[in-house]
Structure formats: C-alpha cells, structure tokens
Design an enzyme around this catalytic site. Structure first.
Site, PDB file in Angstrom:
ATOM      1  N   ASP A  89       5.695   4.238   5.347  1.00  0.00           N
ATOM      2  CA  ASP A  89       5.299   3.819   4.282  1.00  0.00           C
ATOM      3  C   ASP A  89       4.699   2.725   4.347  1.00  0.00           C
ATOM      4  O   ASP A  89       4.325   1.890   5.593  1.00  0.00           O
ATOM      5  CB  ASP A  89       6.765   3.163   3.539  1.00  0.00           C
ATOM      6  CG  ASP A  89       6.835   3.472   2.137  1.00  0.00           C
ATOM      7  OD1 ASP A  89       5.421   3.529   1.197  1.00  0.00           O
ATOM      8  OD2 ASP A  89       7.933   3.563   1.282  1.00  0.00           O
ATOM      9  N   ASP A 101       5.581   7.636  -6.667  1.00  0.00           N
ATOM     10  CA  ASP A 101       6.573   8.611  -6.229  1.00  0.00           C
ATOM     11  C   ASP A 101       7.192   9.577  -7.285  1.00  0.00           C
ATOM     12  O   ASP A 101       7.027   9.371  -8.579  1.00  0.00           O
ATOM     13  CB  ASP A 101       7.818   7.775  -6.099  1.00  0.00           C
ATOM     14  CG  ASP A 101       7.945   6.751  -5.086  1.00  0.00           C
ATOM     15  OD1 ASP A 101       6.836   6.848  -4.145  1.00  0.00           O
ATOM     16  OD2 ASP A 101       8.770   5.617  -4.904  1.00  0.00           O
TER      17      ASP A 101
HETATM   18  C1  GLA Z   1       8.106   4.180  -1.576  1.00  0.00           C
HETATM   19  C2  GLA Z   1       7.788   5.537  -1.065  1.00  0.00           C
HETATM   20  C3  GLA Z   1       8.971   6.503  -1.512  1.00  0.00           C
HETATM   21  C4  GLA Z   1      10.283   6.018  -0.812  1.00  0.00           C
HETATM   22  C5  GLA Z   1      10.470   4.363  -1.013  1.00  0.00           C
HETATM   23  C6  GLA Z   1      11.555   3.731  -0.251  1.00  0.00           C
HETATM   24  O1  GLA Z   1       8.554   3.859  -2.902  1.00  0.00           O
HETATM   25  O2  GLA Z   1       6.671   5.912  -1.750  1.00  0.00           O
HETATM   26  O3  GLA Z   1       8.699   7.928  -1.076  1.00  0.00           O
HETATM   27  O4  GLA Z   1      10.085   6.174   0.680  1.00  0.00           O
HETATM   28  O5  GLA Z   1       9.503   3.702  -0.840  1.00  0.00           O
HETATM   29  O6  GLA Z   1      11.969   2.661  -0.450  1.00  0.00           O
END
Ligand code: GLA
Length: 410
Positions: free
Chosen positions: A160, A221
């Site tokens: 990430d 997301d």
């Molecule tokens: C970000 C990523 C998600 C997930 C969260 C975890 O938002 O885009 O896919 O991995 O972090 O905290």
C-alpha cells in the site's frame, strides 16, 4: 438501430505497444484469489467477534473452503491477508511480527497450512512508515521485510502507499521493495497501489510502474455498492487511452476486489461486476465470506466461461467501443480470433431495454468477418448461432445489468 458513434483504433494501438514487464515470471494471466479487506476490514476484537476478526482462523477457514468447495479448482489460488495483521511494534531484531493474540501460530505456520491445501498465501505492507490503518509500515525496512516475507513462505505482497511522505519517497519505496522481493529468490507476486497515490499530483508513468509491479491499483477502494462499481467502470472508460495499452502478461491494471456474494449488489449488478472484470483483464480477488455464500454467487464467481475470458492467454485488456445514451459496448480481444463483447445498460429506470448494434463495429471490423459464431456467457449461457458480417444483433439488458458474449470469427 442504435448508432455506434466512434470506432477507436484501440486494437491497433495495443498491438503496437511493446512494454517491458516486471521480469519475475509471475502473473502471466491476472492473479486470482481471496483478500480479506472489503468484507472484514480491520476487525481485531476476536473475543467478541471470533468469526469476523482478522486472525489466523479466518484465513485457515477460508483456505479450507477454497480447497473443498471448488474455488481453488476454479483458479482462485491466493488466500490474502490485508492490513491489520501486525503487532503494533517490530520485534527486537527490527522484523515485522504478526499480532501474537490473533496469529498465535505465526505466519510461517499459516503459509505452510495454506500451501498444504494447494493454495498460496498473500500478505500486506505499506511503503510508508505506517500502513493505512496505522500499523508498522516498511519504510526503511524494505530488504528486511522482503526477506522476512520470503522466509515465511509468502507468495504475494500487496504493498500500500499510505504515509509515504513525498512522491519521490513513494516511487523509491515501490522500486526498492520490488528489487528487494526479487533479491530474495522467492517467487512473490507484487501488487502495488503506486499510481493511485501518484495520480492526484502527477500522471503516472505506467511504463516504469509495469517494470516493477505485477498489478497496480489506479482508483479508489471498492465498496459493496453499485455506485462504487459504476464509478470504477466510469473511471476506467475515461482513462482507457492511457491504461489499456499497458496491461499484459506480467502486469495488470487492478480495479480492486470482487464484492459479489456480499450485500450491496443486485443479481444484475453482480453479473456486471463479473463480466466487466473479465473484459478489463482484472486480477480477481474476491472479498466476501466463502463460508456463507449463496449458490447463485458461487455459480457466478466459479463460472468457467467468464473465468476463461478473464484468463485469456493473449492478455489484452478490453475497452469501451462506444457509449450510446445509457448503453455501453465494450470488447476484449481474445486468443483464437475471438472477442469478448459486453453490453452494459446503465439506465436505472424503465426495466429491461433492447440494444441493437451492427457486428461490423466489433474488432475494428474483423471480429465477424466474413462471419462469426456468438455464444452468450452471462447472465446465462445461450447459443446465438452464426452471423454474417453485415448482421445486427439485438440484446435485451436489465437495468445495471450486462450481457457478456464470446464472438468467434469463422
Ligand atoms: C487502502 C487500500 C485498501 C486496503 C486499506 C487497508 O485503503 O486501498 O485496499 O488495503 O488501505 O488499510
């Protein structure tokens, strides 16, 4: 007949692009598996919520179901841990460690178990000094963390991009982790969010990103809702000029997890997600509870024909050919002189609608020349028979639904 407005020279542009991919031999087709985030988020209270907390039991149970109920055999091979698996601090040697209460056996044992089921294990870390949920990140520890993951037997790293500091540090961190993973000598698929964190400030250099990552997130997301799926599709169509040509064996655009089998999508919307993730050559990571899933969702997620389209060895990502009022026509070139074709109805009023289009528009005029056979894959399989080049096809599509076809030139 619906007029098809613009025929883009996509197929030619994609064919002309020669792009160097991360040379780790992995992800020759989009990776498939299960990832905990969308469904289970950062649930850490195992005392009151043992079935939903992020713990080794969750991954053991998911691995059991994946092996026993046809998921592995359908191609879903990675069982992936997302954020929140770590203890709040590194160990005395500076290594990341799993939360001792929730992962008492440790990740190495979990990896062994997952491997014993014929599956692979994915794990999560972050380029910055903290993950998005505030757990220890990999900044300044790229080599050590890559070695730790390799020593545990990890097969995929989702990396990430929260808390990275500057854009330069973000890019350097993504590059360094890629090299560190390679140096371990273990085959570890490298899943990035580099362009997503870069995009608000600068246009990502996809040629470079593809040299370091096996797949990469571009957009927000996914949520368990139609508005989320729709926003991902709209974003992808809007940016297809820059992202479609870069995708191919070894490196894929990642529109995020499949949320089919949860709560937010109607049947037609679930069909749309599955069909369009196949058109987009997307990694297929389900985030749902495989221990409790409806037979319909299971049928859709394990559908062999749609998975075969997603996994087509030619490895070309599909694109939108036209948008006519609320209908979108998409295609994806496949091996064997075939095309996957999707007709998506974005109109949310008025019930099922008919869309009629000329087959000359498919494959820059080549898909059905001089004739083709047409098989419907979703929402249900159906043989449409043989059509000539000058024919039109008329399809009825439900609101927010998609009809997915496979068109083979004869
Ligand atoms: C970000 C990523 C998600 C997930 C969260 C975890 O938002 O885009 O896919 O991995 O972090 O905290």
């Amino acid at each position: 007949m619906a007029a098809v407005g613009r025929a883009l020279p996509w197929a030619l542009a994609a064919a002309a692009a020669v792009v160097l991919a991360l040379d780790n031999g992995l992800a020759r087709t989009p990776p498939m598996g299960w990832l905990h985030w969308e469904r289970f988020l950062c649930a850490t209270d195992c005392a009151t919520d043992p079935h939903r907390c992020v713990s080794e039991w969750l991954f053991v149970e998911m691995a059991d179901v994946m092996a026993a109920e046809g998921w592995r055999d359908a191609g879903y091979e990675f069982v992936c841990i997302d954020d929140c698996w770590m203890a709040p601090t590194r160990d005395e040697c500076g290594r990341l460690q799993a939360d001792p209460k929730r992962f008492p056996s440790g990740i190495r044992k979990l990896a062994d178990y997952v491997h014993s089921k014929g599956l692979k294990l994915g794990i999560y870390s972050d380029v910055g000094n903290k993950t998005c949920a505030g757990f220890p990140g990999s900044y300044n520890h790229y080599d050590l963390d890559a070695q730790t993951f390799a020593s545990w037997g990890v097969d995929l790293l989702k990396f990430d991009g929260c808390n990275s500091g500057t854009l330069e540090l973000l890019a350097e961190g993504y590059r360094r982790m890629s090299l560190a993973l390679n140096k371990t000598g273990r085959s570890i698929v490298y899943s990035c969010e580099w362009p997503f964190y870069l995009r608000p400030v600068q246009q990502p250099n996809y040629t470079e990103i593809k040299q370091y990552c096996n797949h990469w997130r571009n957009f927000f997301d996914v949520y368990d809702s139609w508005s989320s799926i729709k926003s991902i599709l709209d974003w992808t169509a809007l940016h297809q000029d820059s992202i479609v040509k870069i995708a191919g064996p070894g490196g894929w655009n990642d529109p995020d997890m499949l949320v089919i089998g949860n709560f937010g999508l109607s049947w037609d919307q679930a069909v749309t997600q599955m069909a369009m993730w196949a058109i987009m050559a997307a990694p297929l990571f389900m985030s749902n509870d495989l221990r409790h899933i409806s037979p319909e969702a299971k049928w859709l997620l394990q559908n062999k024909e749609v998975i075969a389209i997603n996994q087509d060895p030619l490895g070309k990502q599909g694109y939108q050919i036209t948008k006519d009022k609320n209908f979108e026509l998409w295609e994806r070139p496949l091996s064997g002189q075939a095309y996957a074709v999707a007709v998506l109805n974005q109109q949310e009023i008025g019930g099922p609608q008919n869309f009629t289009f000329s087959l000359t528009f498919l494959g820059n005029g080549l898909a059905c020349n001089p004739a083709c056979s047409i098989q419907q894959v979703l929402p249900a399989s159906r043989d449409w028979g043989v059509y000539s080049w000058v024919s039109s096809l008329s399809l009825e599509v439900n609101p927010t639904g998609t009809v997915l076809l496979k068109v083979v030139a004869l």
